[in-house]
Design a protein around this motif. Structure first.
Motif, PDB file in Angstrom:
ATOM      1  N   MET A 140       8.679 -39.766  49.961  1.00 54.31           N
ATOM      2  CA  MET A 140       9.211 -40.947  48.415  1.00 54.31           C
ATOM      3  C   MET A 140       9.047 -41.642  49.152  1.00 54.31           C
ATOM      4  O   MET A 140       8.788 -41.548  50.341  1.00 54.31           O
ATOM      5  N   ARG A 141       8.812 -42.807  48.925  1.00 56.35           N
ATOM      6  CA  ARG A 141       8.084 -44.008  48.651  1.00 56.35           C
ATOM      7  C   ARG A 141       9.912 -44.407  49.256  1.00 56.35           C
ATOM      8  O   ARG A 141      10.668 -44.798  48.688  1.00 56.35           O
ATOM      9  N   LEU A 142       9.804 -44.944  50.396  1.00 56.41           N
ATOM     10  CA  LEU A 142      11.091 -45.515  51.028  1.00 56.41           C
ATOM     11  C   LEU A 142      10.551 -47.643  51.562  1.00 56.41           C
ATOM     12  O   LEU A 142       9.999 -47.457  51.887  1.00 56.41           O
ATOM     13  N   GLU A 164      11.727 -44.596  46.044  1.00 59.36           N
ATOM     14  CA  GLU A 164      11.595 -44.933  45.023  1.00 59.36           C
ATOM     15  C   GLU A 164      12.101 -46.620  44.892  1.00 59.36           C
ATOM     16  O   GLU A 164      12.178 -47.575  45.214  1.00 59.36           O
ATOM     17  N   ASP A 165      12.343 -46.510  43.076  1.00 62.19           N
ATOM     18  CA  ASP A 165      13.214 -47.792  42.779  1.00 62.19           C
ATOM     19  C   ASP A 165      14.563 -47.497  42.455  1.00 62.19           C
ATOM     20  O   ASP A 165      15.048 -48.264  42.053  1.00 62.19           O
ATOM     21  N   GLU A 166      15.339 -46.632  43.375  1.00 60.09           N
ATOM     22  CA  GLU A 166      16.212 -45.840  43.097  1.00 60.09           C
ATOM     23  C   GLU A 166      17.335 -46.788  44.522  1.00 60.09           C
ATOM     24  O   GLU A 166      16.731 -46.363  45.789  1.00 60.09           O
ATOM     25  N   VAL A 190      22.844 -45.497  49.024  1.00 56.23           N
ATOM     26  CA  VAL A 190      24.319 -45.889  48.626  1.00 56.23           C
ATOM     27  C   VAL A 190      24.654 -44.932  50.455  1.00 56.23           C
ATOM     28  O   VAL A 190      24.749 -44.050  50.629  1.00 56.23           O
ATOM     29  N   SER A 191      25.832 -46.121  50.832  1.00 53.03           N
ATOM     30  CA  SER A 191      26.160 -44.966  52.464  1.00 53.03           C
ATOM     31  C   SER A 191      25.534 -44.469  53.242  1.00 53.03           C
ATOM     32  O   SER A 191      25.166 -45.111  54.641  1.00 53.03           O
ATOM     33  N   HIS A 192      24.953 -44.022  52.966  1.00 52.04           N
ATOM     34  CA  HIS A 192      23.627 -43.199  54.059  1.00 52.04           C
ATOM     35  C   HIS A 192      22.387 -42.656  53.321  1.00 52.04           C
ATOM     36  O   HIS A 192      22.327 -42.343  52.158  1.00 52.04           O
ATOM     37  N   PRO A 193      21.372 -41.956  54.029  1.00 53.01           N
ATOM     38  CA  PRO A 193      20.613 -41.135  53.002  1.00 53.01           C
ATOM     39  C   PRO A 193      20.379 -39.969  52.743  1.00 53.01           C
ATOM     40  O   PRO A 193      21.766 -39.522  52.855  1.00 53.01           O
ATOM     41  N   ARG A 194      20.232 -39.639  51.410  1.00 50.21           N
ATOM     42  CA  ARG A 194      20.464 -38.155  50.272  1.00 50.21           C
ATOM     43  C   ARG A 194      19.592 -37.224  51.606  1.00 50.21           C
ATOM     44  O   ARG A 194      18.184 -38.056  51.912  1.00 50.21           O
ATOM     45  N   GLU A 195      19.478 -35.877  51.349  1.00 47.04           N
ATOM     46  CA  GLU A 195      18.741 -34.936  52.128  1.00 47.04           C
ATOM     47  C   GLU A 195      18.470 -34.051  51.141  1.00 47.04           C
ATOM     48  O   GLU A 195      19.094 -33.581  49.765  1.00 47.04           O
ATOM     49  N   PRO A 202      35.745 -44.974  39.908  1.00 48.38           N
ATOM     50  CA  PRO A 202      35.579 -45.990  38.470  1.00 48.38           C
ATOM     51  C   PRO A 202      34.333 -46.552  37.693  1.00 48.38           C
ATOM     52  O   PRO A 202      34.349 -45.651  36.845  1.00 48.38           O
ATOM     53  N   GLU A 203      33.611 -45.856  39.096  1.00 51.06           N
ATOM     54  CA  GLU A 203      31.625 -46.005  38.156  1.00 51.06           C
ATOM     55  C   GLU A 203      30.856 -45.102  38.821  1.00 51.06           C
ATOM     56  O   GLU A 203      30.412 -45.919  40.128  1.00 51.06           O
ATOM     57  N   PRO A 204      30.822 -44.132  39.102  1.00 52.39           N
ATOM     58  CA  PRO A 204      30.559 -43.349  40.346  1.00 52.39           C
ATOM     59  C   PRO A 204      28.987 -43.494  39.655  1.00 52.39           C
ATOM     60  O   PRO A 204      27.969 -44.643  38.636  1.00 52.39           O
ATOM     61  N   LEU A 205      27.806 -42.494  40.370  1.00 56.89           N
ATOM     62  CA  LEU A 205      26.558 -42.441  40.163  1.00 56.89           C
ATOM     63  C   LEU A 205      26.682 -41.661  39.148  1.00 56.89           C
ATOM     64  O   LEU A 205      27.044 -40.757  38.587  1.00 56.89           O
ATOM     65  N   LYS A 206      24.889 -41.830  38.544  1.00 55.41           N
ATOM     66  CA  LYS A 206      24.763 -41.399  37.358  1.00 55.41           C
ATOM     67  C   LYS A 206      24.324 -40.068  37.047  1.00 55.41           C
ATOM     68  O   LYS A 206      25.306 -39.328  36.285  1.00 55.41           O
ATOM     69  N   GLU A 207      24.161 -39.088  38.160  1.00 51.35           N
ATOM     70  CA  GLU A 207      24.247 -37.681  38.329  1.00 51.35           C
ATOM     71  C   GLU A 207      25.116 -37.242  38.129  1.00 51.35           C
ATOM     72  O   GLU A 207      25.753 -36.208  38.262  1.00 51.35           O
ATOM     73  N   VAL A 208      26.640 -37.426  38.423  1.00 49.29           N
ATOM     74  CA  VAL A 208      27.950 -37.735  38.493  1.00 49.29           C
ATOM     75  C   VAL A 208      29.113 -38.474  37.447  1.00 49.29           C
ATOM     76  O   VAL A 208      30.141 -38.596  37.784  1.00 49.29           O
ATOM     77  N   ARG A 209      28.073 -38.408  36.725  1.00 48.72           N
ATOM     78  CA  ARG A 209      28.870 -39.776  35.571  1.00 48.72           C
ATOM     79  C   ARG A 209      30.230 -39.616  34.914  1.00 48.72           C
ATOM     80  O   ARG A 209      31.308 -40.165  34.790  1.00 48.72           O
ATOM     81  N   GLU A 210      30.445 -37.278  35.105  1.00 51.90           N
ATOM     82  CA  GLU A 210      31.385 -37.532  34.513  1.00 51.90           C
ATOM     83  C   GLU A 210      32.489 -37.128  35.303  1.00 51.90           C
ATOM     84  O   GLU A 210      34.049 -37.618  35.130  1.00 51.90           O
ATOM     85  N   LEU A 211      32.779 -37.014  36.656  1.00 50.79           N
ATOM     86  CA  LEU A 211      34.035 -38.301  37.113  1.00 50.79           C
ATOM     87  C   LEU A 211      34.328 -39.327  37.223  1.00 50.79           C
ATOM     88  O   LEU A 211      35.664 -39.996  37.689  1.00 50.79           O
TER      89      LEU A 211
END
Length: 268
Positions: A23-25, A129-131, A134-139, A222-231
């Motif tokens: 990934m481009r960081l 990339e262009d995302e 939040v909080s810390h790197p994802r793995e 209230p506004e979750p990230l798109k991957e978990v929008r169901e929450l």
């Protein structure tokens, strides 16, 4: 003889671990771009459960300098995200990055000799990339699965009913206990506003609620990230400290260092 995958993960916690990413960081602080690379690696210091990003020193767009800041002793046990960056658990050199004191670390390791590990929280903006992050790197080995369910979930605190729902949403997250997210309409406890806020790299920014007798017990995105929008708008509970009944059967409480620390926090 078979081996449980979770045991393999736990067996490696005491090691200095890394994983390259294509990934481009990008990262910036004070309006200045510090990093733009496709050669970053994720680094887990011994006993840390959340990775930090390390970038090649040759590609860092900032000065490195010896730091007057010293590493602090890492506490025993699991190093969760609340443990500060300066609590290093392997030998290495603390450095200043772009004048930011103690925000870099160079582990004494031949595989990482050309890299500097960066303090995520000390840098203003991070992008994979262009995302934005939040909080810390994802793995790459962390998964969050959100599943609607028709099981009946009942939550009690000291025998007092807090919520009951036959339409929960279950969240299965790597190395964490299953969490039950319920519609607000199925929560019977009075929700008391809280000033507490937190952030999750995989779910977004959370706000909290208290109930009588227990502070900051409940959270919501209230506004979750798109991957978990169901929450969005659903309520989750620290069921580590509650009696949880699933289809009428009392569930065994979560175990492990995170659950134990929560029980200490809630005085249980």
């Amino acid at each position: 003889m078979s081996t449980r995958m979770g045991d393999l993960w736990a067996a490696g916690l005491g090691l200095l671990r890394y994983e390259p990413t294509e990934m481009r960081l990008r990262a910036s602080a004070g309006g200045r771009e510090l990093v733009d690379t496709v050669q970053a690696v994720l680094v887990w210091e011994p006993r840390r459960v959340v990775a930090s990003y390390a970038v090649p020193v040759a590609e860092l767009r900032a000065e490195l300098a010896e730091s007057s800041v010293e590493a602090v002793p890492a506490p025993d046990g699991i190093l969760h995200p609340g443990i500060p960056f300066l609590a290093h658990s392997c030998p290495g050199q603390v450095v200043d990055v772009a004048g930011l004191a103690g925000t870099g670390f160079r582990p004494d390791d031949p595989e990482l000799a050309e890299y500097v590990v960066l303090d995520f929280g000390a840098i203003d903006e991070w992008y994979e990339e262009d995302e934005p992050l939040v909080s810390h790197p994802r793995e790459p080995y962390h998964r969050v699965a959100v599943r609607p369910s028709s099981r009946t979930v009942r939550l009690e605190l000291d025998g007092v009913l807090l919520a009951e729902s036959s339409r929960p949403t279950l969240v299965f997250e790597t190395n964490l206990p299953t969490r039950f997210y319920l519609p607000r309409e199925d929560v019977v406890a009075e929700l008391l506003p809280s000033e507490r806020r937190s952030a999750c790299a995989y779910k977004g920014h959370a706000r909290y609620y208290s109930v009588v007798g227990s502070k900051d017990l409940i959270w919501s995105y209230p506004e979750p990230l798109k991957e978990v929008r169901e929450l969005a708008g659903l309520l989750a509970f620290y069921d580590d400290v509650l009696d949880v009944y699933v289809d009428g059967k009392l569930r065994e409480p979560p175990t492990g260092p995170i659950a134990e620390s929560l029980r200490q926090e809630f005085g249980i």
